[in-house]
Each structure stands twice: as C-alpha cells, then as structure tokens.
Design a protein around this motif. Structure first.
Motif, PDB file in Angstrom:
ATOM      1  N   ASP A 248      11.290   6.008 -11.709  1.00  6.94           N
ATOM      2  CA  ASP A 248      10.901   7.155 -11.626  1.00  6.94           C
ATOM      3  C   ASP A 248      11.926   8.033 -10.652  1.00  6.94           C
ATOM      4  OD1 ASP A 248       9.357   7.830 -13.276  1.00  6.94           O
ATOM      5  OD2 ASP A 248       7.623   9.007 -12.538  1.00  6.94           O
ATOM      6  N   ASP A 249      12.675   9.008 -11.498  1.00  8.44           N
ATOM      7  CA  ASP A 249      13.478   9.895 -10.597  1.00  8.44           C
ATOM      8  C   ASP A 249      13.137  10.868  -9.404  1.00  8.44           C
ATOM      9  OD1 ASP A 249      13.145  12.210 -11.956  1.00  8.44           O
ATOM     10  OD2 ASP A 249      14.744  11.661 -13.410  1.00  8.44           O
ATOM     11  N   ALA A 250      13.794  10.786  -8.389  1.00  7.04           N
ATOM     12  CA  ALA A 250      13.511  11.903  -7.465  1.00  7.04           C
ATOM     13  C   ALA A 250      12.778  13.047  -8.058  1.00  7.04           C
ATOM     14  CB  ALA A 250      14.738  12.269  -6.741  1.00  7.04           C
ATOM     15  N   ASP A 251      13.217  14.045  -8.462  1.00  3.94           N
ATOM     16  CA  ASP A 251      12.693  15.276  -9.961  1.00  3.94           C
ATOM     17  C   ASP A 251      11.344  15.193 -10.589  1.00  3.94           C
ATOM     18  OD1 ASP A 251      13.333  17.608  -9.862  1.00  3.94           O
ATOM     19  OD2 ASP A 251      13.171  17.919 -11.196  1.00  3.94           O
ATOM     20  N   PHE A 283      -2.790   9.034  -0.683  1.00  3.20           N
ATOM     21  CA  PHE A 283      -1.526   8.199  -0.801  1.00  3.20           C
ATOM     22  C   PHE A 283      -1.136   8.460   0.594  1.00  3.20           C
ATOM     23  CE2 PHE A 283       0.290   7.733  -5.113  1.00  3.20           C
ATOM     24  CZ  PHE A 283      -0.732   7.603  -5.641  1.00  3.20           C
ATOM     25  N   HIS A 284      -1.244   9.782   1.125  1.00  7.15           N
ATOM     26  CA  HIS A 284      -0.159   9.491   3.126  1.00  7.15           C
ATOM     27  C   HIS A 284      -1.305   8.342   3.268  1.00  7.15           C
ATOM     28  CE1 HIS A 284       1.852  12.962   3.551  1.00  7.15           C
ATOM     29  NE2 HIS A 284       0.900  13.692   2.880  1.00  7.15           N
ATOM     30  N   GLU A 285      -2.143   7.955   3.649  1.00  2.00           N
ATOM     31  CA  GLU A 285      -2.744   6.416   4.129  1.00  2.00           C
ATOM     32  C   GLU A 285      -2.306   5.807   3.909  1.00  2.00           C
ATOM     33  OE1 GLU A 285      -6.779   7.138   4.141  1.00  2.00           O
ATOM     34  OE2 GLU A 285      -6.485   9.031   5.253  1.00  2.00           O
ATOM     35  N   ILE A 286      -2.015   5.505   2.316  1.00  2.29           N
ATOM     36  CA  ILE A 286      -0.798   4.241   2.096  1.00  2.29           C
ATOM     37  C   ILE A 286       0.545   4.449   2.679  1.00  2.29           C
ATOM     38  CG2 ILE A 286      -0.480   2.354   0.180  1.00  2.29           C
ATOM     39  CD1 ILE A 286      -3.385   3.277  -0.954  1.00  2.29           C
ATOM     40  N   PHE A 287       0.988   5.180   2.133  1.00  9.75           N
ATOM     41  CA  PHE A 287       2.286   5.725   2.170  1.00  9.75           C
ATOM     42  C   PHE A 287       2.869   5.607   3.048  1.00  9.75           C
ATOM     43  CE2 PHE A 287       1.197   4.898  -3.018  1.00  9.75           C
ATOM     44  CZ  PHE A 287       1.972   4.050  -2.766  1.00  9.75           C
ATOM     45  N   ASN A 288       2.742   6.966   4.377  1.00 12.03           N
ATOM     46  CA  ASN A 288       3.705   7.415   4.865  1.00 12.03           C
ATOM     47  C   ASN A 288       2.797   6.409   6.551  1.00 12.03           C
ATOM     48  OD1 ASN A 288       4.397   9.418   7.152  1.00 12.03           O
ATOM     49  ND2 ASN A 288       2.481  11.201   6.565  1.00 12.03           N
ATOM     50  N   PRO A 289       4.078   6.154   6.941  1.00 17.51           N
ATOM     51  CA  PRO A 289       4.341   4.830   8.116  1.00 17.51           C
ATOM     52  C   PRO A 289       3.889   5.661   8.753  1.00 17.51           C
ATOM     53  CG  PRO A 289       6.678   6.016   7.727  1.00 17.51           C
ATOM     54  CD  PRO A 289       5.494   6.216   6.619  1.00 17.51           C
ATOM     55  N   ASP A 290       3.909   7.310   9.494  1.00 19.45           N
ATOM     56  CA  ASP A 290       3.831   8.211  10.746  1.00 19.45           C
ATOM     57  C   ASP A 290       2.637   8.098  10.664  1.00 19.45           C
ATOM     58  OD1 ASP A 290       3.319  10.230  12.714  1.00 19.45           O
ATOM     59  OD2 ASP A 290       5.131  11.728  11.561  1.00 19.45           O
ATOM     60  N   LYS A 291       1.511   7.716  11.135  1.00 22.25           N
ATOM     61  CA  LYS A 291      -0.470   7.851  10.779  1.00 22.25           C
ATOM     62  C   LYS A 291      -0.997   8.555  12.549  1.00 22.25           C
ATOM     63  CE  LYS A 291      -0.419   4.130   9.391  1.00 22.25           C
ATOM     64  NZ  LYS A 291      -0.605   4.805   7.579  1.00 22.25           N
ATOM     65  N   LEU A 315       4.683  13.971   1.551  1.00 19.64           N
ATOM     66  CA  LEU A 315       4.409  13.238   0.274  1.00 19.64           C
ATOM     67  C   LEU A 315       5.143  12.923  -1.050  1.00 19.64           C
ATOM     68  CD1 LEU A 315       2.531  10.077  -0.446  1.00 19.64           C
ATOM     69  CD2 LEU A 315       2.003  12.078  -1.867  1.00 19.64           C
ATOM     70  N   VAL A 316       6.546  13.840  -0.998  1.00 21.02           N
ATOM     71  CA  VAL A 316       7.447  13.713  -1.914  1.00 21.02           C
ATOM     72  C   VAL A 316       8.374  12.625  -1.401  1.00 21.02           C
ATOM     73  CG1 VAL A 316       8.764  14.817  -3.523  1.00 21.02           C
ATOM     74  CG2 VAL A 316       7.185  15.815  -3.603  1.00 21.02           C
ATOM     75  N   ASP A 317       8.767  13.442  -0.463  1.00 15.05           N
ATOM     76  CA  ASP A 317      10.018  13.111   0.832  1.00 15.05           C
ATOM     77  C   ASP A 317       9.119  11.353   1.428  1.00 15.05           C
ATOM     78  OD1 ASP A 317      10.457  15.018   0.911  1.00 15.05           O
ATOM     79  OD2 ASP A 317       9.707  15.928   2.444  1.00 15.05           O
ATOM     80  N   ILE A 318       8.119  10.628   1.367  1.00 14.62           N
ATOM     81  CA  ILE A 318       7.446   9.422   1.536  1.00 14.62           C
ATOM     82  C   ILE A 318       8.005   8.966   0.193  1.00 14.62           C
ATOM     83  CG2 ILE A 318       6.223   7.874   2.350  1.00 14.62           C
ATOM     84  CD1 ILE A 318       5.327  10.299   3.843  1.00 14.62           C
ATOM     85  N   LEU A 319       8.027   8.699  -0.662  1.00 19.45           N
ATOM     86  CA  LEU A 319       8.094   8.287  -2.033  1.00 19.45           C
ATOM     87  C   LEU A 319       9.066   8.709  -2.753  1.00 19.45           C
ATOM     88  CD1 LEU A 319       4.467   9.370  -3.371  1.00 19.45           C
ATOM     89  CD2 LEU A 319       5.099   7.206  -1.781  1.00 19.45           C
ATOM     90  N   VAL A 320      10.337   9.528  -2.162  1.00 26.21           N
ATOM     91  CA  VAL A 320      11.737   9.643  -2.769  1.00 26.21           C
ATOM     92  C   VAL A 320      11.996   8.431  -2.012  1.00 26.21           C
ATOM     93  CG1 VAL A 320      13.493  10.289  -3.026  1.00 26.21           C
ATOM     94  CG2 VAL A 320      10.980  11.213  -4.503  1.00 26.21           C
ATOM     95  N   ALA A 321      11.806   8.424   0.053  1.00 29.09           N
ATOM     96  CA  ALA A 321      13.284   7.233   0.108  1.00 29.09           C
ATOM     97  C   ALA A 321      12.980   6.562  -0.547  1.00 29.09           C
ATOM     98  CB  ALA A 321      12.220   8.122   1.891  1.00 29.09           C
ATOM     99  N   LEU A 322      10.467   5.654  -0.721  1.00 29.27           N
ATOM    100  CA  LEU A 322      10.943   4.358  -0.712  1.00 29.27           C
ATOM    101  C   LEU A 322      11.201   4.740  -1.992  1.00 29.27           C
ATOM    102  CD1 LEU A 322       8.684   2.385  -0.821  1.00 29.27           C
ATOM    103  CD2 LEU A 322       6.711   3.424  -2.241  1.00 29.27           C
TER     104      LEU A 322
END
Ligand code: ATP
Ligand code: MG
Length: 379
Positions: A248-251, A283-291, A315-322
């Motif tokens: 998927d693209d960022a958008d 999703f935050h708990e799985i993908f966001n490293p900033d506990k 969450l968008v920022d995190i997933l787009v960066a990943l």
C-alpha cells in the motif's frame, strides 16, 4: 522483537561454533499479496534471521491450486507478487533463496511417499484442515488434492531437513504432522528406535529431524474492521477486506488507518474510551516502539483527554515509516521483472540441489534407489 533477537543470538553462537549456517524453511501460498499480519506473523522474523540461517522461502503455488484450480493466471500473477513482496520486505536474494514449489519435483515425489505413512483419519483430524473447510465454505465439496495439501506441506518442510521453521499459529497442526511423519520414516526405514528422544533422531541414524515450530512475536494480528457478532475482532486477512498491505502507498495506509474501527461509544474526544479490544491500541502496542508514549496516550484515552484522530495520525506515521523502505525496494524490482525471474531461478536451482539430495537419501533408505538422475533448469 525480543523473541526474534533471542533466536538470532542463539543462531549466531551456533554459526560461530559450527562455522556453517543451519537451514531455515518458510514460505507462503500465492493466493494474494502480503499484509501487515504476514509481516508480524512471520516475514519480520525471516528478515531478521537470514544473516544466521541459510534461508529457503517457498512460494507454494501447487497449494494455491487446492482451492483455486480455476484461476491459473491469478496464481501465476500472485507468485510474482509474493516474490516481489519478499524482496521489498527485505529478503536479501544474495543471502536467501526464494523458490517456486512446482519446479521442485522432489517435493511432489516425497508427498507421495509420505502420504503412505499417514492414515486417512489422521489427515482428517488436522484442525487447520477443518478450519479451512469451514472458513472457505468448502462444505463437503473440496477436492481430493485439498486433503493432500497438509501432506504436501510435510514434504515442503522435510525436503529441506531444516533446523528451524518459523510458522504462523495455523501452521502448527501441519508441522505436527511433519514431526509424526519424520518419526515414522526414521523408525521404519532408518531403523531408529521408537523410544528415541525427538532431538536425538538424526544422531541415531534417522534422515529427518523432528522439527519444532517457531512462532513469531504476534501470532494473530487483528484487521482494521469492527468485531463480529460475538464481539471478537477478526484477524487481518486478505479475504475479509480488513488488511493493510505491505505494498500500500502512504495515502492508502492513511485512509485505512483513519477509517479504522475504534471505540464506537466514544462520540467526542472528551468521552472516556476503552483501550481493550480496540484495534487502534492493538496496532500501537505492536508497531509503535515508543512504549512511554503508548502508556501516556492510553491513559489519556481512557480519561477522554486525547482525540482518536491524533492517535491515528501517530499510527499512520509509524506504519508509513515501516513500509517506506519496502516501497523503495519494490519500485526497483517492479521495473526489473527479469531480475526477479533470475532470483527465482537461482533460488529454485539451489532448492533443487538440497531437495534432490534429500530424495536420493530417502530413496536409499527405502531401498528404491535404482538409478541416479539430475534435475536441471534450462538457461
Ligand atoms: P486468506 O484470507 O486467503 O485466508 P490470509 O490473509 O489469512 O488469506 P494466508 O495466506 O491464509 O493469509 O496466511 C498465510 C500465513 O500467514 C498463515 O499461515 C498465517 O500464519 C500468517 N498470517 C496470515 N494472517 C495473519 C495475521 N493476521 N496475523 C498473523 N499471522 C497471519
Ligand atoms: Mg488464512
């Protein structure tokens, strides 16, 4: 990634001690594109492990025919899509081998031999098979080949006699069959004592190791949609229209996250919210490293002091960066399908060497080694 790093560290020690890489086998059936569920469920671990394991990734196109025999064109397309998904995700073709199942004749031959070692009721007791019949609404109209596919998966695995098989939760039943089948083969044809401990089968003269399943850190990622009637959140799945794809693209990621199901009782940002069973927080708990951020934001969410939108933007920022490096690598491979084909061919050639070696040894143990043969792909 704790679990992954523990395995990586163990493997590094083993590489140093034995001066050779142990083998790893894993793969996917090409029935669609890979999504974030596949990423946390196994791809992430595979990418991390490829430095310390000699990795073989099977694109199981024959298995795709068990439920999609009428769609050969799609299966071919999905085969390339999975290959590109792997490369984009960070599978390094210089270190790892990606190969096409149907080009490995030894797998088909071993499937046939192994099918004689498993009883029909045993195959039918496989809980994953039962689940799939239910979920895919196959009724009692599934093909004979569909029932054979778990045995095929036993052959996919054992052909490579791997040390490690990272799998998703639903594959554990198949791996258990691989363990049973390996024990039986080793006992009947290699003369291994049935009292032997699993870890000692190979040193006691057996051909096939009794392999343990290795689960990734997230066994079941939920989808972006609302829970079903009984309140449980469905797993992310390409057939449920609740998936965020690695491609998927960022958008598109932004749109999917912004439309994601959260606490429906929260009409205003000042309403107290529920964190439990809420995809946004899962999703935050799985993908966001900033506990620390998560702890603070969840607390605010419960007290009605933070907006859903703000948590979604984060969450968008995190997933787009990943997925950003994946999109960059994808662009390169999508523009050079010749290179993808070359990688598949190279991987398939190497996979054939290993699988043929296993088959020759298996046939020798079975006293059916009449002639020698060579499997060669045309240039
Ligand atoms: P389908 O809707 O056709 O069943 P899917 O999206 O569930 O497709 P599969 O091809 O069934 O994908 O999944 C392949 C493997 O990926 C599974 O064996 C499972 O281990 C893993 N997997 C799939 N979805 C998830 C998920 N949401 N979370 C964790 N692992 C997953
Ligand atoms: Mg599935």
């Amino acid at each position: 990634l704790n679990e992954a790093w523990r395995i990586v560290n163990q493997a590094k020690i083993k590489v140093i001690m034995t001066k050779s890489k142990p083998r790893l086998l894993s793969g996917d059936t090409p029935t669609g594109k890979l999504h974030l569920g596949h990423w946390v469920g196994s791809i992430e671990l595979r990418v991390a492990l490829q430095q310390c394991y000699e990795c073989y990734f099977i694109i199981a196109n024959v298995h795709a025919f068990t439920t999609r025999a009428e769609f050969p064109k799609e299966i071919r397309q999905n085969t390339f899509e999975i290959a590109i998904d792997y490369l984009a995700a960070g599978i390094d073709p210089k270190q790892s081998h990606i190969f096409i199942q149907s080009e490995i004749p030894a797998i088909a031959e071993l499937t046939c031999f192994f099918s004689m070692l498993l009883s029909f009721p045993r195959v039918m007791r496989n809980p994953t098979i039962k689940d799939e019949i239910k979920h895919k609404k196959l009724g009692d109209n599934y093909s004979f080949g569909f029932l054979l596919y778990p045995v095929g998966q036993v052959a996919d695995i054992l052909s490579f006699r791997p040390s490690l098989v990272p799998v998703g939760e639903d594959q554990i039943a198949h791996l258990e069959m691989a363990r049973e089948c390996a024990r039986r083969f080793n006992q009947i044809y290699c003369g291994v004592d049935p009292q032997t401990k699993d870890e000692d089968y190979v040193t006691s003269g057996g051909l096939f190791p009794i392999i343990e399943a290795k689960l990734s850190r997230v066994h079941r990622l939920v989808g972006t949609g609302a829970p079903n009637a009984n309140g449980t959140l469905a797993k992310m799945s390409k057939s449920l229209n609740n998936a965020i794809y690695l491609s998927d693209d960022a958008d598109t990621i932004r749109k999917k996250v912004m439309a994601m199901y959260t606490d429906p009782r929260r009409l205003r940002a000042t309403d107290p919210g529920t964190v439990e069973n809420n995809p946004l927080w899962i999703f935050h708990e799985i993908f966001n490293p900033d506990k620390a951020w998560i702890a603070e934001a969840e607390d605010k969410y419960r007290k009605g002091q933070i907006k859903d939108v703000d948590c979604k933007h984060k969450l968008v920022d995190i997933l787009v960066a990943l997925t950003q490096p994946m999109r960059e690598r994808r662009k390169i491979y999508e523009q050079d399908l010749g290179e993808v084909l070359k990688i598949l061919k190279h991987g398939t050639e190497r996979a054939n060497e290993i699988a043929e070696d296993t088959l020759i040894k298996a046939k020798a143990f079975m006293k059916q080694d009449y002639f020698k043969r060579l499997v060669k792909l045309e240039p």
